[in-house]
Write a protein that holds these residues in place. Structure first.
Motif, PDB file in Angstrom:
ATOM      1  N   LEU A 173      37.838  82.734  74.334  1.00  0.00           N
ATOM      2  CA  LEU A 173      38.820  82.065  73.485  1.00  0.00           C
ATOM      3  C   LEU A 173      39.367  80.823  74.162  1.00  0.00           C
ATOM      4  N   ALA A 174      39.567  80.871  75.467  1.00  0.00           N
ATOM      5  CA  ALA A 174      40.050  79.688  76.185  1.00  0.00           C
ATOM      6  C   ALA A 174      39.070  78.532  76.048  1.00  0.00           C
ATOM      7  N   ILE A 175      37.784  78.824  76.064  1.00  0.00           N
ATOM      8  CA  ILE A 175      36.778  77.781  75.849  1.00  0.00           C
ATOM      9  C   ILE A 175      36.939  77.170  74.464  1.00  0.00           C
ATOM     10  N   GLU A 176      37.127  78.024  73.449  1.00  0.00           N
ATOM     11  CA  GLU A 176      37.324  77.533  72.082  1.00  0.00           C
ATOM     12  C   GLU A 176      38.556  76.641  71.995  1.00  0.00           C
ATOM     13  N   VAL A 177      39.621  77.047  72.666  1.00  0.00           N
ATOM     14  CA  VAL A 177      40.855  76.261  72.624  1.00  0.00           C
ATOM     15  C   VAL A 177      40.641  74.898  73.274  1.00  0.00           C
ATOM     16  N   HIS A 178      39.963  74.869  74.426  1.00  0.00           N
ATOM     17  CA  HIS A 178      39.704  73.588  75.093  1.00  0.00           C
ATOM     18  C   HIS A 178      38.812  72.699  74.236  1.00  0.00           C
ATOM     19  N   GLU A 179      37.856  73.278  73.543  1.00  0.00           N
ATOM     20  CA  GLU A 179      37.005  72.489  72.657  1.00  0.00           C
ATOM     21  C   GLU A 179      37.806  71.918  71.496  1.00  0.00           C
ATOM     22  N   ALA A 180      38.754  72.704  70.970  1.00  0.00           N
ATOM     23  CA  ALA A 180      39.615  72.205  69.900  1.00  0.00           C
ATOM     24  C   ALA A 180      40.492  71.064  70.390  1.00  0.00           C
ATOM     25  N   LEU A 181      41.017  71.197  71.600  1.00  0.00           N
ATOM     26  CA  LEU A 181      41.836  70.123  72.168  1.00  0.00           C
ATOM     27  C   LEU A 181      41.011  68.863  72.408  1.00  0.00           C
ATOM     28  N   LEU A 182      39.753  69.031  72.764  1.00  0.00           N
ATOM     29  CA  LEU A 182      38.874  67.879  72.938  1.00  0.00           C
ATOM     30  C   LEU A 182      38.622  67.161  71.611  1.00  0.00           C
ATOM     31  N   ARG A 183      38.611  67.913  70.520  1.00  0.00           N
ATOM     32  CA  ARG A 183      38.399  67.308  69.197  1.00  0.00           C
ATOM     33  C   ARG A 183      39.657  66.647  68.655  1.00  0.00           C
ATOM     34  N   ASP A 184      40.786  66.978  69.231  1.00  0.00           N
ATOM     35  CA  ASP A 184      42.065  66.432  68.773  1.00  0.00           C
ATOM     36  C   ASP A 184      42.074  64.916  68.979  1.00  0.00           C
ATOM     37  N   PRO A 185      42.457  64.148  67.964  1.00  0.00           N
ATOM     38  CA  PRO A 185      42.517  62.687  68.119  1.00  0.00           C
ATOM     39  C   PRO A 185      43.388  62.247  69.289  1.00  0.00           C
ATOM     40  N   ALA A 188      41.138  61.789  72.195  1.00  0.00           N
ATOM     41  CA  ALA A 188      39.997  60.880  72.038  1.00  0.00           C
ATOM     42  C   ALA A 188      40.198  59.605  72.845  1.00  0.00           C
ATOM     43  N   GLY A 189      39.258  59.326  73.731  1.00  0.00           N
ATOM     44  CA  GLY A 189      39.282  58.088  74.490  1.00  0.00           C
ATOM     45  C   GLY A 189      40.208  58.096  75.681  1.00  0.00           C
ATOM     46  N   ASN A 190      40.932  59.196  75.920  1.00  0.00           N
ATOM     47  CA  ASN A 190      41.827  59.247  77.076  1.00  0.00           C
ATOM     48  C   ASN A 190      41.035  59.743  78.285  1.00  0.00           C
ATOM     49  N   PHE A 191      40.863  58.870  79.249  1.00  0.00           N
ATOM     50  CA  PHE A 191      40.008  59.137  80.405  1.00  0.00           C
ATOM     51  C   PHE A 191      40.386  60.429  81.120  1.00  0.00           C
ATOM     52  N   TRP A 192      41.667  60.593  81.422  1.00  0.00           N
ATOM     53  CA  TRP A 192      42.106  61.736  82.217  1.00  0.00           C
ATOM     54  C   TRP A 192      42.118  63.018  81.421  1.00  0.00           C
ATOM     55  N   LEU A 193      42.627  62.973  80.191  1.00  0.00           N
ATOM     56  CA  LEU A 193      42.734  64.184  79.391  1.00  0.00           C
ATOM     57  C   LEU A 193      41.351  64.709  79.006  1.00  0.00           C
ATOM     58  N   GLU A 194      40.478  63.831  78.570  1.00  0.00           N
ATOM     59  CA  GLU A 194      39.113  64.256  78.235  1.00  0.00           C
ATOM     60  C   GLU A 194      38.421  64.848  79.459  1.00  0.00           C
TER      61      GLU A 194
END
Length: 215
Positions: A173-185, A188-194
């Motif tokens: 589930l943690a993987i799913e959550v991180h993938e959802a956060l990666l899809r969050d606008p 998007a494009g934030n070097f450190w957060l991505e």
């Protein structure tokens, strides 16, 4: 500041530096990274936006602190007006809010007596897990995830994985959550957060997580 670990950069000092650049009226600016920026009008427009953004965030943080708002409320609420929108590809406004808040108020958030002592909340994760059960916590985290309350889901999963690092359901589930956060606008494009989210997903898939190490 960025999440790599560094000293805070004082917002007002940075704004003063931006003003000095404006006063010089340069036709070319050479940054430490990337290529040169050319054109007096373009430089004036961009540096003015940076200066105004710094002042705006600083003043909004100070105003919120004087109104008794928490750092988390300010991180959620403060947004740049369109006139000084400078993008969030390298940092984030919310991170700047936190840095400014802590530069004035320090590390004590005035939320709990436990902040004054050396025992972290992670020390009771195993107790919470014993009382609630891993399955119940993962189930509630799944509900949070499905309601797109991703940060709350991670709080619950941190408890489970803090006490049971090899809990397969929590990790999945943690993987799913991180993938959802990666899809969050917002990411998007934030070097450190991505980069952070991608690396955490990789670590979770590999069966390990760990803190950043500093030389």
């Amino acid at each position: 500041m960025t999440i790599r670990g560094d000293r805070y950069r004082d917002a007002l000092v940075c704004a003063e530096a931006a003003q000095r650049v404006l006063d010089l009226e340069p036709e070319v600016v050479l940054y430490g990274h990337h290529g040169p920026v050319e054109g007096r009008a373009l430089i004036a427009e961009e540096v003015t936006a940076i200066r105004d953004a710094l002042h705006y965030v600083h003043d909004e943080v100070v105003r919120g602190m004087n109104e008794g708002k928490t750092v988390y409320e300010l991180m959620q609420d403060i947004r740049l007006p369109e006139a000084c929108e400078v993008g969030q590809g390298y940092g984030k406004v919310s991170w700047g809010v936190r840095a400014i808040w802590e530069s004035y108020a320090g590390w004590f958030y005035h939320e709990s007596t436990t902040e004054l002592y050396a025992v972290p909340r992670t020390s009771v994760y195993a107790d919470v897990l014993e009382l609630a059960g891993a399955a119940a916590l993962v189930s509630r985290a799944r509900q949070k995830y499905e309601r797109e309350e991703h940060e709350q889901a991670l709080h619950l999963l941190d408890i489970v994985m803090g006490a049971e690092p090899d809990n397969a359901d929590a990790r999945a589930l943690a993987i799913e959550v991180h993938e959802a956060l990666l899809r969050d606008p917002a990411a998007a494009g934030n070097f450190w957060l991505e980069g952070w989210l991608t690396n955490q997903r990789k670590l979770l898939r590999g069966g390990s997580t760990g803190p950043l190490r500093f030389a």
